[in-house]
Enzyme design. Structure first.
Site, PDB file in Angstrom:
ATOM      1  N   ARG A  30     -53.261 -59.640   6.242  1.00 13.35           N
ATOM      2  CA  ARG A  30     -54.078 -58.727   7.055  1.00 13.35           C
ATOM      3  C   ARG A  30     -55.229 -58.204   6.192  1.00 13.35           C
ATOM      4  O   ARG A  30     -55.282 -58.471   4.991  1.00 13.35           O
ATOM      5  CB  ARG A  30     -53.228 -57.533   7.488  1.00 13.35           C
ATOM      6  CG  ARG A  30     -52.599 -56.850   6.288  1.00 13.35           C
ATOM      7  CD  ARG A  30     -51.813 -55.619   6.649  1.00 13.35           C
ATOM      8  NE  ARG A  30     -50.904 -55.244   5.585  1.00 13.35           N
ATOM      9  CZ  ARG A  30     -51.208 -54.511   4.538  1.00 13.35           C
ATOM     10  NH1 ARG A  30     -52.442 -54.070   4.373  1.00 13.35           N
ATOM     11  NH2 ARG A  30     -50.301 -54.224   3.625  1.00 13.35           N
ATOM     12  N   GLU A  55     -35.301 -57.876  -7.804  1.00 14.28           N
ATOM     13  CA  GLU A  55     -36.261 -58.416  -8.757  1.00 14.28           C
ATOM     14  C   GLU A  55     -36.077 -57.761 -10.106  1.00 14.28           C
ATOM     15  O   GLU A  55     -35.739 -56.577 -10.188  1.00 14.28           O
ATOM     16  CB  GLU A  55     -37.703 -58.132  -8.279  1.00 14.28           C
ATOM     17  CG  GLU A  55     -38.373 -59.327  -7.683  1.00 14.28           C
ATOM     18  CD  GLU A  55     -39.780 -59.045  -7.173  1.00 14.28           C
ATOM     19  OE1 GLU A  55     -40.450 -58.107  -7.658  1.00 14.28           O
ATOM     20  OE2 GLU A  55     -40.204 -59.791  -6.275  1.00 14.28           O
ATOM     21  N   LYS A 111     -40.885 -61.191   2.050  1.00 23.59           N
ATOM     22  CA  LYS A 111     -41.126 -61.393   0.618  1.00 23.59           C
ATOM     23  C   LYS A 111     -40.300 -62.549   0.060  1.00 23.59           C
ATOM     24  O   LYS A 111     -40.685 -63.167  -0.926  1.00 23.59           O
ATOM     25  CB  LYS A 111     -40.802 -60.114  -0.146  1.00 23.59           C
ATOM     26  CG  LYS A 111     -41.776 -58.972   0.155  1.00 23.59           C
ATOM     27  CD  LYS A 111     -41.561 -57.847  -0.839  1.00 23.59           C
ATOM     28  CE  LYS A 111     -42.028 -56.505  -0.322  1.00 23.59           C
ATOM     29  NZ  LYS A 111     -43.464 -56.442  -0.070  1.00 23.59           N
TER      30      LYS A 111
HETATM   31  P1  ADP Z   1     -50.077 -52.822   0.541  1.00 22.44           P
HETATM   32  O1  ADP Z   1     -51.039 -53.429   1.476  1.00 22.44           O
HETATM   33  O2  ADP Z   1     -50.272 -53.215  -0.861  1.00 22.44           O
HETATM   34  O3  ADP Z   1     -48.669 -52.937   0.979  1.00 22.44           O
HETATM   35  P2  ADP Z   1     -51.375 -50.555   1.513  1.00 22.44           P
HETATM   36  O4  ADP Z   1     -51.410 -49.174   1.041  1.00 22.44           O
HETATM   37  O5  ADP Z   1     -52.645 -51.278   1.686  1.00 22.44           O
HETATM   38  O6  ADP Z   1     -50.425 -51.318   0.517  1.00 22.44           O
HETATM   39  O7  ADP Z   1     -50.585 -50.561   2.878  1.00 22.44           O
HETATM   40  C1  ADP Z   1     -49.259 -50.158   2.876  1.00 22.44           C
HETATM   41  C2  ADP Z   1     -48.651 -50.330   4.241  1.00 22.44           C
HETATM   42  O8  ADP Z   1     -48.869 -49.187   5.027  1.00 22.44           O
HETATM   43  C3  ADP Z   1     -49.214 -51.466   4.977  1.00 22.44           C
HETATM   44  O9  ADP Z   1     -48.289 -51.930   5.932  1.00 22.44           O
HETATM   45  C4  ADP Z   1     -50.403 -50.841   5.602  1.00 22.44           C
HETATM   46  O10 ADP Z   1     -50.792 -51.649   6.640  1.00 22.44           O
HETATM   47  C5  ADP Z   1     -49.834 -49.480   5.991  1.00 22.44           C
HETATM   48  N1  ADP Z   1     -50.797 -48.395   5.900  1.00 22.44           N
HETATM   49  C6  ADP Z   1     -51.357 -47.909   4.781  1.00 22.44           C
HETATM   50  N2  ADP Z   1     -52.172 -46.903   5.066  1.00 22.44           N
HETATM   51  C7  ADP Z   1     -52.132 -46.741   6.392  1.00 22.44           C
HETATM   52  C8  ADP Z   1     -52.771 -45.853   7.313  1.00 22.44           C
HETATM   53  N3  ADP Z   1     -53.639 -44.931   6.902  1.00 22.44           N
HETATM   54  N4  ADP Z   1     -52.496 -45.959   8.610  1.00 22.44           N
HETATM   55  C9  ADP Z   1     -51.626 -46.890   9.037  1.00 22.44           C
HETATM   56  N5  ADP Z   1     -50.983 -47.744   8.229  1.00 22.44           N
HETATM   57  C10 ADP Z   1     -51.238 -47.684   6.930  1.00 22.44           C
HETATM   58  P1  ADP Z   2     -45.071 -53.493  -0.862  1.00 21.92           P
HETATM   59  O1  ADP Z   2     -44.900 -54.523   0.173  1.00 21.92           O
HETATM   60  O2  ADP Z   2     -44.333 -52.264  -0.581  1.00 21.92           O
HETATM   61  O3  ADP Z   2     -46.498 -53.312  -1.212  1.00 21.92           O
HETATM   62  P2  ADP Z   2     -44.846 -54.937  -3.398  1.00 21.92           P
HETATM   63  O4  ADP Z   2     -43.889 -56.036  -3.669  1.00 21.92           O
HETATM   64  O5  ADP Z   2     -46.259 -55.309  -3.214  1.00 21.92           O
HETATM   65  O6  ADP Z   2     -44.312 -54.106  -2.155  1.00 21.92           O
HETATM   66  O7  ADP Z   2     -44.733 -53.897  -4.579  1.00 21.92           O
HETATM   67  C1  ADP Z   2     -45.410 -52.671  -4.536  1.00 21.92           C
HETATM   68  C2  ADP Z   2     -45.574 -52.132  -5.939  1.00 21.92           C
HETATM   69  O8  ADP Z   2     -44.299 -51.952  -6.569  1.00 21.92           O
HETATM   70  C3  ADP Z   2     -46.307 -53.050  -6.897  1.00 21.92           C
HETATM   71  O9  ADP Z   2     -47.687 -52.887  -6.795  1.00 21.92           O
HETATM   72  C4  ADP Z   2     -45.782 -52.612  -8.233  1.00 21.92           C
HETATM   73  O10 ADP Z   2     -46.401 -51.455  -8.699  1.00 21.92           O
HETATM   74  C5  ADP Z   2     -44.350 -52.290  -7.925  1.00 21.92           C
HETATM   75  N1  ADP Z   2     -43.510 -53.464  -8.177  1.00 21.92           N
HETATM   76  C6  ADP Z   2     -43.182 -54.415  -7.286  1.00 21.92           C
HETATM   77  N2  ADP Z   2     -42.388 -55.349  -7.846  1.00 21.92           N
HETATM   78  C7  ADP Z   2     -42.219 -54.975  -9.125  1.00 21.92           C
HETATM   79  C8  ADP Z   2     -41.486 -55.511 -10.234  1.00 21.92           C
HETATM   80  N3  ADP Z   2     -40.768 -56.624 -10.115  1.00 21.92           N
HETATM   81  N4  ADP Z   2     -41.539 -54.856 -11.405  1.00 21.92           N
HETATM   82  C9  ADP Z   2     -42.251 -53.731 -11.537  1.00 21.92           C
HETATM   83  N5  ADP Z   2     -42.948 -53.173 -10.541  1.00 21.92           N
HETATM   84  C10 ADP Z   2     -42.938 -53.782  -9.340  1.00 21.92           C
HETATM   85 MG    MG Z   3     -47.757 -54.784  -1.939  1.00 19.48          MG
END
Ligand code: ADP
Ligand code: ADP
Ligand code: MG
Length: 679
Positions: free
Chosen positions: A297, A200, A116
């Protein structure tokens, strides 16, 4: 196009990838762990290779075994799905070295966008706004404390390597920072093997809007518009939709343009998602917005994009990886209609969303117009503690948002799952929430609602109905044994059996049944020529076997039974009531001389022990962390006391209800601490 690909994943996403490959005439090699043996996706793959035991580190994360399997099966390419190795640049490199195509971006693009911290720097350099914060290499506690102060509390700690909301902690006050850092780092280290964090500024209650992008090897990058994933629980998506409700065209153009710019900055190939936060619960052309990360991905929620664009994103991934140009130009892609996805998970919302494992006794998910179901399990599957709790995705689409919501709600209401608990009722409550229905939701909605979305009203009718059925079945089986009849069959009539049961006229019995584990007293009346009449003591539910149905409110019409007889599941209102006859093992534990046992709430692994024998603890002190299905469950001391027994070691796998530690009986404190010193 490829002749054969290997899918380095499991469950619904493996199935989904295999389906597209099959349609394109591509042979598929599935990999499977011992715990997933016989899973539905293995039956539709051309070939299946077993790669190791249940724990992901020994199977779905064992890159070398997967590459060896791909080579042995003469696959040309590997599709990683999502999760597991999907964002692991080292794995992608190893695949390339072995002469395989990695279906995803180049390892270099993955590396640059995977963390990140660097991703934010790339976005900022591309002119895309990012959330204010600290993303430096220096990670000592003093630097972080100073930076947090500069940013201004509340701040968010994020794992640099994070995903799925893991390794993220909200810190409201300076004094909470140190403890939050420790726990965020531990979680990040365990989940990603990388304890680095960034800080953040917290954006209060934003919308999560993300843009699907696609790039090819010929320098083309385009966007497939946005998804709204604002309904989140603990920063994890619960319900996702496309397009974002109320999205003004100007804002869409800006977000999609920024996403494409980010992808171009790293010469992105394949499917990717650029995530943004937009301030406020409504979108306007003036809304402030910020890049937060890029996921390199295919994403869990990609089906809603497929539904509104009519495209198959996995097909695009395969074509791009095979060297073809993107199948369409930006101007040829348009949004048609609306789609919403709900993640059906084996978890218990009423019990802190505890993951729910075990055999699936019934699994009927609906089909119908505008409904797509991507499932990973079937009736008879066993939900193991090793993986994610998501068992299926329900995707509803229609010409407009209201239609999609109505279709999804109907699909949830008609889904029947027994055995493990699911979040179906919670999902349905979310769909019905006024903020969601009006399209004004933000990422804090679920948190603010607290238990209102998860409260379960006891259903005495369901208990009475289930107990009646258990008695009926038990009695019939008993009768059948005596008379040598088959134990089930059409037209059986247990109440006419000559077992002398009714000779004394109506008989009354008081029984205790465990309804969802809670001892519940019922009065049973056995009458001549009819089935048992079951009534809950003091709670109003009443039911009679046979045709004379005495259920209040006619709820029986919407109740379904699953299971044999002990346990028996009554499905009603998207929930299950589990009924069992009590056993008396619980008492044996007390006989061991310990007061309060602290038990594993779920099958899992002991990730951390905070206490040793003899430790004095105060009520609420952490005792241990049990990790299951990618979640950490902290077990706390139920009262003040002294630890008399620690029954497990760190790293140990434990069954549900296994004793983790026990506190000495209040009267025995001196004795047991002496004993503890001796041992
Ligand atoms: P984001 O992609 O916004 O981080 P996701 O829910 O799409 O949120 O995925 C969260 C993380 O967990 C990712 O690394 C995703 O690849 C993994 N993940 C989510 N759901 C599953 C699942 N059912 N099986 C394996 N990995 C998963
Ligand atoms: P991950 O890789 O776990 O998906 P993200 O950076 O995408 O992490 O953040 C996941 C979720 O956390 C976001 O969709 C949002 O709801 C919350 N979030 C992330 N950063 C912030 C922020 N700076 N302020 C408020 N909420 C945040
Ligand atoms: Mg995310």
């Amino acid at each position: 196009m490829f002749g054969t690909i290997l899918i380095a994943n499991r469950g619904e996403i493996a199935q989904r990838i295999i389906r597209t490959a099959a349609r394109l005439g591509v042979r598929t090699v599935a990999v499977v762990s011992e715990a997933d043996r016989g899973a539905p996706y293995t039956r539709i793959a051309t070939e299946t290779v077993e790669i190791g035991p249940g724990p992901a580190a020994a199977s779905y994360l064992a890159g070398d075994k997967i590459i060896a399997a791909a080579k042995a099966a003469r696959a040309e390419a590997i599709h990683p799905g999502y999760g597991f190795l999907a964002e692991n640049a080292q794995f992608a490199e190893a695949a390339l070295r072995a002469g395989l195509v990695f279906i995803g971006p180049s390892p270099r693009a993955m590396r640059r966008m995977g963390g990140k911290a660097e991703a934010k720097a790339i976005a900022a350099a591309a002119g895309v706004p990012v959330v204010a914060g600290y993303a430096g290499e220096t990670q000592d506690a003093r630097t972080l404390a100073r930076e947090a102060k500069r940013i201004g509390y509340p701040v968010l700690i994020k794992a640099v390597a994070g995903g799925g909301g893991r390794g993220m902690r909200l810190v409201e006050r300076e004094e909470e920072l140190a403890a939050a850092l420790t726990s965020a780092r531990r979680e990040a280290e365990a989940a990603f093997g990388d304890g680095r964090v960034l800080l953040e500024k917290l954006i209060a209650n934003p919308r999560h809007i993300e843009v699907q992008v696609f790039g090819d090897r010929h320098g083309n990058v385009l966007s497939l518009f946005e998804r709204d994933c604002s309904l989140q629980r603990r920063n994890q998506k619960v319900i996702e939709e496309a397009p974002a409700p109320g999205m003004p065209p100007e804002l869409r153009a800006r977000l999609c343009g920024a996403a494409v710019a980010c992808a171009k900055a790293v010469e992105y190939e394949g499917a990717g998602t650029v995530e943004f936060l937009v301030e406020g619960d409504t979108l306007s052309p003036e809304s402030a917005w910020y890049f937060i990360e890029m996921n390199t991905r295919l994403q869990v929620e990609h089906p809603v994009t497929e539904a509104i664009t009519g495209l198959d994103l996995v097909e695009w991934q395969l074509r791009v990886a095979a060297g073809e140009p993107l199948p369409r130009q930006q101007a040829e892609i348009a949004i048609a209609g609306h789609a919403i996805e709900a993640r059906l998970c084996a978890e218990d919302p009423a019990n802190g969303f505890l993951p729910s494992t075990g055999p699936i006794v019934r699994f009927d998910l609906p089909s119908g117009e505008g409904i797509r179901v991507d499932r990973g399990v079937e009736q008879g599957s066993v939900i193991s503690p090793y993986y994610d709790s998501m068992i299926a995705k329900l995707i509803a689409s229609g010409p407009d948002r209201a239609t999609a919501i109505a279709r999804l709600a109907h699909a949830l209401k008609t889904s029947l799952v027994a055995g493990p608990r699911t979040n179906a009722a919670f999902l349905n409550a979310l769909l019905a929430h006024p903020a969601f229905a009006s399209g004004r939701m933000d990422t804090g909605l679920i948190g603010r609602e607290g238990t209102r979305l998860t409260a379960v009203a006891p259903n005495p009718e369901a208990i009475a109905y289930g107990v009646t059925e258990m008695l009926w079945r038990a009695h019939h089986n008993l009768t059948a044994q005596r008379t040598g009849e088959p134990s089930r069959g059409d037209g059986f009539s247990p109440w006419n059996a000559c077992d002398g049961f009714e000779l004394g006229g109506p008989r009354r019995q008081a029984l205790t049944v465990l309804a969802d584990g809670v001892p519940t007293e019922v009065d049973v009346e056995w009458g001549r020529g009819r089935g048992p009449l079951v009534q809950l003591r003091d709670r109003g539910g009443m039911h009679q076997a046979g045709n004379a149905i005495l259920v209040a409110n006619d709820v029986r019409g919407t109740m379904h039974l699953a299971g044999d007889w002990n346990p028996l599941y009554v499905l009603h209102d998207m929930r299950q009531t589990e009924l069992r006859w009590p056993t008396y093992e619980a008492e044996a534990v007390d006989a061991a001389g310990n007061g309060d046992g602290i038990r594993a709430p779920i099958v899992g692994r002991v990730a951390k022990l905070f206490v040793a024998v003899g430790a004095a603890v105060a009520k609420g002190d952490p005792i241990a962390v049990v990790e299951a299905m990618k979640m950490e469950h902290v077990l706390h001391a139920p009262r003040d006391g002294v630890v008399a027994n620690v029954a497990v070691a760190e790293g140990q796998q434990v069954e549900q209800d296994a004793l983790i530690a026990a506190l000495a009986k209040p009267g025995n404190v001196a004795d047991s601490s002496k004993e503890a010193r001796l041992t």
